[in-house]
Design a protein around this motif. Structure first.
Motif, PDB file in Angstrom:
ATOM      1  N   SER A 152     -10.885  -3.905  -6.454  1.00 54.70           N
ATOM      2  CA  SER A 152     -11.115  -4.752  -5.289  1.00 54.70           C
ATOM      3  C   SER A 152     -12.462  -5.442  -5.422  1.00 54.70           C
ATOM      4  O   SER A 152     -13.303  -5.057  -6.228  1.00 54.70           O
ATOM      5  N   GLN A 165       1.085   3.207  -3.408  1.00 51.77           N
ATOM      6  CA  GLN A 165       0.102   4.263  -3.176  1.00 51.77           C
ATOM      7  C   GLN A 165      -1.347   3.841  -3.422  1.00 51.77           C
ATOM      8  O   GLN A 165      -2.096   4.528  -4.125  1.00 51.77           O
ATOM      9  N   VAL A 166      -1.705   2.712  -2.823  1.00 51.71           N
ATOM     10  CA  VAL A 166      -3.077   2.211  -2.947  1.00 51.71           C
ATOM     11  C   VAL A 166      -3.578   1.852  -1.546  1.00 51.71           C
ATOM     12  O   VAL A 166      -2.904   1.127  -0.814  1.00 51.71           O
ATOM     13  N   GLN A 194      -7.806  -7.670  -3.453  1.00 49.94           N
ATOM     14  CA  GLN A 194      -7.393  -6.499  -4.227  1.00 49.94           C
ATOM     15  C   GLN A 194      -6.409  -6.919  -5.318  1.00 49.94           C
ATOM     16  O   GLN A 194      -5.581  -7.798  -5.105  1.00 49.94           O
ATOM     17  N   GLY A 250       0.809  -1.218   0.000  1.00 49.77           N
ATOM     18  CA  GLY A 250       0.000   0.000   0.000  1.00 49.77           C
ATOM     19  C   GLY A 250       0.840   1.264   0.000  1.00 49.77           C
ATOM     20  O   GLY A 250       0.569   2.197  -0.747  1.00 49.77           O
ATOM     21  N   HIS A 261      -5.375  -0.100   1.249  1.00 46.91           N
ATOM     22  CA  HIS A 261      -5.603  -1.538   1.388  1.00 46.91           C
ATOM     23  C   HIS A 261      -7.083  -1.903   1.308  1.00 46.91           C
ATOM     24  O   HIS A 261      -7.930  -1.252   1.912  1.00 46.91           O
ATOM     25  N   GLN A 262      -7.345  -2.951   0.535  1.00 46.00           N
ATOM     26  CA  GLN A 262      -8.637  -3.620   0.517  1.00 46.00           C
ATOM     27  C   GLN A 262      -8.357  -5.092   0.286  1.00 46.00           C
ATOM     28  O   GLN A 262      -7.264  -5.471  -0.114  1.00 46.00           O
ATOM     29  N   THR A 320       1.445   2.108  -9.809  1.00 48.18           N
ATOM     30  CA  THR A 320       0.168   1.433 -10.010  1.00 48.18           C
ATOM     31  C   THR A 320      -0.603   2.173 -11.101  1.00 48.18           C
ATOM     32  O   THR A 320      -0.898   3.363 -10.958  1.00 48.18           O
ATOM     33  N   LEU A 375      -3.612  -5.242  -8.049  1.00 52.51           N
ATOM     34  CA  LEU A 375      -2.849  -4.064  -8.451  1.00 52.51           C
ATOM     35  C   LEU A 375      -2.120  -4.371  -9.745  1.00 52.51           C
ATOM     36  O   LEU A 375      -1.534  -5.451  -9.881  1.00 52.51           O
ATOM     37  N   TYR A 430      -6.087  -0.515 -10.373  1.00 52.39           N
ATOM     38  CA  TYR A 430      -6.329  -1.446  -9.273  1.00 52.39           C
ATOM     39  C   TYR A 430      -7.826  -1.643  -9.128  1.00 52.39           C
ATOM     40  O   TYR A 430      -8.621  -0.832  -9.598  1.00 52.39           O
TER      41      TYR A 430
END
Length: 127
Positions: free
Chosen positions: A114, A93-94, A100, A89, A96-97, A109, A102, A112
């Protein structure tokens, strides 16, 4: 008998599709993924092994995956490697889920998704 098989399924084992997963289990691999993404698309699938939704999405992803896709595919068991999941994450730079997916190109990224949206991603378009 054919009718019963169509209702209850066959007891014959089905050929299971096996994806070319690479285990993502250490933070040090993230720099390799970033570097490799400069020449080949890298995809990370974050999966919670205790979540029914994550398992359902994973099964759908496997059945729909195009084995001809020219990508490197990583599998992250986020319950066993929470530190790696957290670092994914931060690095990419994403938020969290779980589950998921990416898609990483040139160290960043580019897409992405989820939950159910994972199976709507056309990976070939990113290869």
């Amino acid at each position: 008998m054919g009718f019963l098989k169509s209702i209850f399924g066959s007891s014959e084992p089905k050929d299971e599709k096996v994806l070319p997963w690479q285990a993502l289990n250490s933070i040090s691999q993230l720099e390799d993924i970033s570097e490799r993404s400069k020449t080949k698309t890298q995809v990370v699938f974050k999966h919670s092994t205790r979540c029914g939704i994550s398992s359902m999405v994973m099964n759908q992803f496997v059945s729909m995956y195009d084995l001809d896709a020219n990508i490197d595919l990583y599998y992250l068991d986020l319950l066993s490697h929470r530190d790696v999941s957290n670092e994914v994450g931060y690095k990419f730079q994403v938020m969290h889920q779980s589950p998921q997916l990416l898609i990483i190109k040139n160290g960043v990224t580019v897409a992405y998704a989820s939950h159910g949206a994972i199976n709507e991603v056309d990976l070939v378009k990113f290869a």
